[in-house]
Scaffold this motif. Structure first.
Motif, PDB file in Angstrom:
ATOM      1  N   HIS A  94       0.851  -1.356   0.008  1.00 51.27           N
ATOM      2  CA  HIS A  94      -0.026   0.003   0.027  1.00 51.27           C
ATOM      3  C   HIS A  94       0.869   1.148  -0.150  1.00 51.27           C
ATOM      4  O   HIS A  94       1.959   1.232   0.695  1.00 51.27           O
ATOM      5  CB  HIS A  94      -0.921   0.289   1.354  1.00 51.27           C
ATOM      6  N   HIS A  95       0.369   2.430  -0.868  1.00 51.67           N
ATOM      7  CA  HIS A  95       1.095   3.509  -0.941  1.00 51.67           C
ATOM      8  C   HIS A  95       0.413   4.415   0.270  1.00 51.67           C
ATOM      9  O   HIS A  95      -0.783   4.259   0.387  1.00 51.67           O
ATOM     10  CB  HIS A  95       0.957   4.280  -2.117  1.00 51.67           C
ATOM     11  N   VAL A  96       1.272   4.885   1.451  1.00 48.77           N
ATOM     12  CA  VAL A  96       0.476   5.579   2.358  1.00 48.77           C
ATOM     13  C   VAL A  96       0.976   6.861   2.718  1.00 48.77           C
ATOM     14  O   VAL A  96       2.016   7.424   2.014  1.00 48.77           O
ATOM     15  CB  VAL A  96       1.061   4.784   3.601  1.00 48.77           C
ATOM     16  N   THR A  97       0.107   7.715   3.186  1.00 48.76           N
ATOM     17  CA  THR A  97       0.713   9.076   3.650  1.00 48.76           C
ATOM     18  C   THR A  97       1.372   8.990   4.962  1.00 48.76           C
ATOM     19  O   THR A  97       1.698   7.799   5.675  1.00 48.76           O
ATOM     20  CB  THR A  97      -0.629   9.829   3.923  1.00 48.76           C
ATOM     21  N   GLY A  98       1.781  10.173   5.216  1.00 50.54           N
ATOM     22  CA  GLY A  98       2.711  10.366   6.555  1.00 50.54           C
ATOM     23  C   GLY A  98       4.084  10.163   6.295  1.00 50.54           C
ATOM     24  O   GLY A  98       4.754  10.212   5.330  1.00 50.54           O
ATOM     25  N   TRP A 100       5.848   7.557   5.945  1.00 46.15           N
ATOM     26  CA  TRP A 100       6.444   6.455   5.240  1.00 46.15           C
ATOM     27  C   TRP A 100       6.098   6.521   3.913  1.00 46.15           C
ATOM     28  O   TRP A 100       4.989   7.080   3.403  1.00 46.15           O
ATOM     29  CB  TRP A 100       5.965   5.129   6.012  1.00 46.15           C
ATOM     30  N   SER A 101       6.498   5.702   2.972  1.00 43.08           N
ATOM     31  CA  SER A 101       6.244   5.485   1.540  1.00 43.08           C
ATOM     32  C   SER A 101       5.261   4.333   1.261  1.00 43.08           C
ATOM     33  O   SER A 101       4.318   4.782   0.539  1.00 43.08           O
ATOM     34  CB  SER A 101       7.701   5.409   0.762  1.00 43.08           C
ATOM     35  N   TYR A 102       5.651   3.374   1.655  1.00 43.23           N
ATOM     36  CA  TYR A 102       4.708   1.978   1.523  1.00 43.23           C
ATOM     37  C   TYR A 102       4.612   1.210   2.667  1.00 43.23           C
ATOM     38  O   TYR A 102       5.543   1.418   3.612  1.00 43.23           O
ATOM     39  CB  TYR A 102       5.472   1.225   0.400  1.00 43.23           C
TER      40      TYR A 102
END
Length: 149
Positions: A94-98, A100-102
């Motif tokens: 999953h591509h995520v916010t915050g 971290w990238s994934y």
């Protein structure tokens, strides 16, 4: 997609081997009408595939871990996504916010397998940093949810 289609999708998510007659009884349609709706749901892409919900521990994949990845963009984001898509240990990416990238969900045989997987990420220079969380037990896991059904 109407409420009946959503109910059919939810019933199939619970048990993809459920008979058309059984689904029809649950939603008030004939087996042939259910079959046509399932065909349309698959053709439209709402239903992507019919699958098995297996016990990973019994299949020899006793360790589940989540790996937060801070991607080293010099390695190439597309190369990372291709690696994740092709790697047999990666259950989800999953591509995520915050910060971290994934976020990767990884299933491996044992801790040595997890260590090997992480070493492979490092060797391919995908990581600027990472954080790994090992699952102790799973309280709830759903492959599909449809709250309004």
């Amino acid at each position: 997609m109407d409420i009946t289609d959503k109910k059919i999708a939810a019933l199939l998510a619970e048990d993809a081997r459920r008979s058309l007659a059984d689904i029809g009884e649950a939603v008030g349609l004939s087996a042939s009408a259910v079959n046509e709706r399932i065909r349309r749901l698959a053709a439209s892409g709402v239903i992507k595939r019919f699958t098995v919900d297996a016990d990973h521990a019994l299949l020899g994949l006793a360790v589940t871990a989540f790996v937060l990845v801070g991607l080293d963009y010099d390695a190439g984001e597309e190369a990372f996504k291709a690696f994740a898509a092709d790697h047999p240990s990666v259950a989800e990416c999953h591509h995520v916010t915050g910060g971290w990238s994934y976020l990767l969900k990884v299933r491996v045989r044992d801790l040595a397998g997890l260590e090997t997987f992480l070493a492979e990420l490092k060797a391919r220079r995908f990581l600027s940093r990472s954080e790994t969380m090992i699952v102790l037990s799973t309280a709830v896991e759903r492959g599909f949810t449809l709250a309004e059904v």
